[in-house]
Design a protein around this motif. Structure first.
Motif, mmCIF file in Angstrom:
data_model
loop_
_atom_site.group_PDB
_atom_site.id
_atom_site.type_symbol
_atom_site.label_atom_id
_atom_site.label_comp_id
_atom_site.label_asym_id
_atom_site.label_seq_id
_atom_site.Cartn_x
_atom_site.Cartn_y
_atom_site.Cartn_z
ATOM 1 N N ILE A 239 -6.154 -72.636 -6.459
ATOM 2 C CA ILE A 239 -5.849 -71.229 -6.755
ATOM 3 C C ILE A 239 -5.723 -70.442 -5.458
ATOM 4 O O ILE A 239 -4.946 -69.477 -5.377
ATOM 5 C CB ILE A 239 -6.914 -70.605 -7.697
ATOM 6 N N SER A 240 -6.447 -70.843 -4.427
ATOM 7 C CA SER A 240 -6.290 -70.206 -3.119
ATOM 8 C C SER A 240 -4.882 -70.436 -2.578
ATOM 9 O O SER A 240 -4.282 -69.523 -1.977
ATOM 10 C CB SER A 240 -7.324 -70.770 -2.135
ATOM 11 N N ALA A 241 -4.343 -71.631 -2.790
ATOM 12 C CA ALA A 241 -2.990 -71.942 -2.323
ATOM 13 C C ALA A 241 -1.943 -71.076 -3.009
ATOM 14 O O ALA A 241 -0.866 -70.819 -2.459
ATOM 15 C CB ALA A 241 -2.689 -73.421 -2.559
ATOM 16 N N ALA A 242 -2.238 -70.621 -4.219
ATOM 17 C CA ALA A 242 -1.345 -69.675 -4.901
ATOM 18 C C ALA A 242 -1.560 -68.263 -4.393
ATOM 19 O O ALA A 242 -0.611 -67.478 -4.225
ATOM 20 C CB ALA A 242 -1.577 -69.728 -6.413
ATOM 21 N N GLY A 243 -2.806 -67.912 -4.121
ATOM 22 C CA GLY A 243 -3.149 -66.533 -3.806
ATOM 23 C C GLY A 243 -2.672 -66.044 -2.457
ATOM 24 O O GLY A 243 -2.245 -64.886 -2.334
ATOM 25 N N LEU A 244 -2.719 -66.891 -1.421
ATOM 26 C CA LEU A 244 -2.366 -66.403 -0.095
ATOM 27 C C LEU A 244 -0.887 -66.020 0.014
ATOM 28 O O LEU A 244 -0.579 -64.912 0.482
ATOM 29 C CB LEU A 244 -2.754 -67.415 0.978
ATOM 30 N N PRO A 245 0.055 -66.872 -0.400
ATOM 31 C CA PRO A 245 1.452 -66.430 -0.322
ATOM 32 C C PRO A 245 1.751 -65.229 -1.220
ATOM 33 O O PRO A 245 2.534 -64.351 -0.850
ATOM 34 C CB PRO A 245 2.258 -67.671 -0.744
ATOM 35 N N LEU A 246 1.113 -65.170 -2.386
ATOM 36 C CA LEU A 246 1.308 -63.996 -3.243
ATOM 37 C C LEU A 246 0.750 -62.740 -2.576
ATOM 38 O O LEU A 246 1.341 -61.653 -2.674
ATOM 39 C CB LEU A 246 0.638 -64.211 -4.602
ATOM 40 N N GLY A 247 -0.372 -62.875 -1.889
ATOM 41 C CA GLY A 247 -0.941 -61.740 -1.169
ATOM 42 C C GLY A 247 -0.044 -61.273 -0.040
ATOM 43 O O GLY A 247 0.109 -60.070 0.204
ATOM 44 N N GLU A 248 0.553 -62.228 0.672
ATOM 45 C CA GLU A 248 1.506 -61.856 1.727
ATOM 46 C C GLU A 248 2.705 -61.122 1.141
ATOM 47 O O GLU A 248 3.159 -60.106 1.692
ATOM 48 C CB GLU A 248 1.979 -63.095 2.477
ATOM 49 N N ALA A 249 3.234 -61.647 0.052
ATOM 50 C CA ALA A 249 4.378 -60.995 -0.593
ATOM 51 C C ALA A 249 4.004 -59.589 -1.050
ATOM 52 O O ALA A 249 4.798 -58.646 -0.924
ATOM 53 C CB ALA A 249 4.857 -61.834 -1.778
ATOM 54 N N PHE A 250 2.794 -59.434 -1.577
ATOM 55 C CA PHE A 250 2.290 -58.125 -2.004
ATOM 56 C C PHE A 250 2.310 -57.132 -0.839
ATOM 57 O O PHE A 250 2.781 -55.996 -0.972
ATOM 58 C CB PHE A 250 0.865 -58.301 -2.541
ATOM 59 N N GLN A 251 1.803 -57.546 0.328
ATOM 60 C CA GLN A 251 1.735 -56.624 1.459
ATOM 61 C C GLN A 251 3.117 -56.359 2.054
ATOM 62 O O GLN A 251 3.406 -55.236 2.487
ATOM 63 C CB GLN A 251 0.789 -57.155 2.541
ATOM 64 N N LEU A 252 3.982 -57.365 2.075
ATOM 65 C CA LEU A 252 5.346 -57.146 2.554
ATOM 66 C C LEU A 252 6.072 -56.134 1.670
ATOM 67 O O LEU A 252 6.857 -55.312 2.158
ATOM 68 C CB LEU A 252 6.112 -58.470 2.598
ATOM 69 N N ARG A 253 5.811 -56.190 0.364
ATOM 70 C CA ARG A 253 6.381 -55.176 -0.540
ATOM 71 C C ARG A 253 5.844 -53.793 -0.166
ATOM 72 O O ARG A 253 6.591 -52.806 -0.134
ATOM 73 C CB ARG A 253 6.026 -55.509 -1.991
ATOM 74 N N ASP A 254 4.552 -53.703 0.139
ATOM 75 C CA ASP A 254 3.972 -52.435 0.583
ATOM 76 C C ASP A 254 4.667 -51.912 1.834
ATOM 77 O O ASP A 254 4.918 -50.709 1.967
ATOM 78 C CB ASP A 254 2.479 -52.621 0.882
ATOM 79 N N ASP A 255 4.961 -52.827 2.760
ATOM 80 C CA ASP A 255 5.612 -52.422 4.004
ATOM 81 C C ASP A 255 7.007 -51.863 3.745
ATOM 82 O O ASP A 255 7.420 -50.884 4.380
ATOM 83 C CB ASP A 255 5.696 -53.609 4.969
ATOM 84 N N LEU A 256 7.737 -52.470 2.823
ATOM 85 C CA LEU A 256 9.055 -51.936 2.462
ATOM 86 C C LEU A 256 8.924 -50.570 1.798
ATOM 87 O O LEU A 256 9.678 -49.639 2.106
ATOM 88 C CB LEU A 256 9.782 -52.906 1.531
ATOM 89 N N LEU A 257 7.953 -50.443 0.905
ATOM 90 C CA LEU A 257 7.763 -49.170 0.214
ATOM 91 C C LEU A 257 7.307 -48.072 1.183
ATOM 92 O O LEU A 257 7.610 -46.895 0.986
ATOM 93 C CB LEU A 257 6.745 -49.326 -0.915
ATOM 94 N N GLY A 258 6.588 -48.460 2.232
ATOM 95 C CA GLY A 258 6.145 -47.485 3.218
ATOM 96 C C GLY A 258 7.282 -46.847 3.988
ATOM 97 O O GLY A 258 7.115 -45.784 4.599
ATOM 98 N N VAL A 259 8.452 -47.500 3.971
ATOM 99 C CA VAL A 259 9.635 -46.968 4.656
ATOM 100 C C VAL A 259 10.672 -46.455 3.667
ATOM 101 O O VAL A 259 11.284 -45.409 3.870
ATOM 102 C CB VAL A 259 10.261 -48.049 5.570
ATOM 103 N N PHE A 260 10.849 -47.184 2.552
ATOM 104 C CA PHE A 260 11.944 -46.876 1.639
ATOM 105 C C PHE A 260 11.492 -46.397 0.262
ATOM 106 O O PHE A 260 12.309 -46.116 -0.602
ATOM 107 C CB PHE A 260 12.835 -48.116 1.457
ATOM 108 N N GLY A 261 10.178 -46.309 0.036
ATOM 109 C CA GLY A 261 9.687 -45.948 -1.287
ATOM 110 C C GLY A 261 9.974 -44.507 -1.666
ATOM 111 O O GLY A 261 10.123 -43.631 -0.805
#
Length: 368
Positions: A239-261
């Motif tokens: 489950i950790s192997a699933a969580g880390l890439p999903l967590g990265e994707a979550f934060q990258l989405r935040d980074d996009l929203l921080g500029v374009f949201g």
């Protein structure tokens, strides 16, 4: 698959987590009030901040617990709900400190805590510097939330078998340390030279997002849920192997929203991350692939708190024109696919897997 809010509502989770938070805050308010006059302003501000949460971290923890065989009622379930409340308190602490370090003015459409206390100082014409008072109050409030997190978690884990409680405590302690260090790495990245080696810049940006956000937002809640269900080390690792890439994707989405949201949706001004000078994967890719004009524009204006809406629009155009937005979207898709694939092959209860998959999509495919 239902919307994120509906997923968090399943099995009465949101209500129960909110109820656990209310009970903790009531006890804390009484304790704080007994310490001295005027202090309940602290707990009032915590209540305001917690009121706007999505409860995704609590939901990741709870549904990992259920997907690993945890029961829908009983003492273990009650403990997991309280751990969900502790995760919400932990996030509040992280946001309070982050807002101070970023000098943010708003959070979820409301003034940030340091601005609230700064305004209180000015309105009441207290002596001293209002900015410093607001900053000090918000830092102390973040500390109070962190203490509250560990108190709530400790009370929850005391009701569980010793080996389970110890493993969960170790995981919570590690999560706390890695977020604090991640925050320092973020401050360090802002101070060090940037733009000389775009590949190294992106590596540093990803290191920060993993330590500061990805793990505590998705990976740690998922692994905590598995541990609380008594899962084997192999299942926890899966489950950790699933969580880390999903967590990265979550934060990258935040980074996009921080500029374009959309500010009406995100609750923060348009382009706020540009004014705060956040050195993200998005910025690193712009400097790596943009033309001379784009690189000059970003280098000159990133971190300028006085950026006008026109300045923000020009920076957005430069970032988009460099291909950085498309590149980060592709990276989000790649990481999300990796995490979803790991979820699909993990040894999980079918219904729990379905809900976790929906929560993963909610974390990555969002507008706020």
């Amino acid at each position: 698959m239902p919307a994120a809010s509906a997923l968090v509502d399943l099995e009465n989770l949101r209500h129960d987590v909110d109820d656990a938070l209310d009970r903790h805050l009531t006890r804390l308010r009484d304790e704080v009030a007994a310490t001295g006059p005027g202090t309940t302003a602290l707990t009032d501000q915590v209540s305001t901040l917690l009121a706007g949460g999505k409860r995704l971290r609590a939901a990741f923890c709870y549904w990992s617990f259920r997907a690993h065989g945890g029961a829908s009622s009983g003492a273990a379930r009650d403990a997991v709900v309280r751990i969900g409340a502790a995760l919400e308190l932990f996030q509040a602490a992280a946001l309070l400190h982050d807002d101070v370090m970023d000098a943010s003015d708003t959070r979820r459409g409301r003034p940030t805590a340091h601005r609230v206390f700064e305004a209180r100082h000015r309105e009441r014409q207290w002596s001293g510097d209002a900015d410093r008072f607001g900053t000090a109050a918000a830092i102390l409030l973040g500390d109070l939330c962190l203490v509250a997190c560990h108190r709530e978690a400790g009370a929850a884990l005391d009701a569980l078998p010793t080996d389970v409680g110890r493993a969960a405590r170790d995981m919570l302690d590690a999560m706390t340390s890695e977020v604090v260090v991640g925050q320092y790495l973020d401050v360090l990245v802002q101070a060090e030279a940037w733009g000389l080696d775009p590949t190294a810049d992106e590596d540093r940006a990803r290191l920060v997002l993993r330590a500061k956000s990805a793990r505590y937002s998705v990976e740690r809640p998922l692994t905590l849920g598995a541990v609380l269900a008594g899962a084997s080390p192999d299942r926890v690792a899966a489950i950790s192997a699933a969580g880390l890439p999903l967590g990265e994707a979550f934060q990258l989405r935040d980074d996009l929203l921080g500029v374009f949201g959309d500010p009406e949706v995100t609750g923060k001004p348009a382009g706020d991350d540009l004014r705060e000078g956040k050195r993200t994967v998005l910025v690193a890719r712009t400097l790596a692939a943009g033309d001379d004009d784009a690189r000059l524009l970003v280098t000159k204006h990133l971190g300028d708190a006085r950026l006008t809406d026109d300045d923000v629009a020009a920076l957005r155009a430069a970032i988009t024109g460099s291909g950085a937005v498309a590149g980060v979207e592709a990276l989000i898709d790649e990481l999300a696919a990796q995490g979803l694939s790991a979820l699909a092959t993990a040894d999980l209860d079918a219904h729990g897997r379905e809900v976790l998959t929906g929560l993963a999509h909610a974390a990555v495919d969002r507008a706020a």
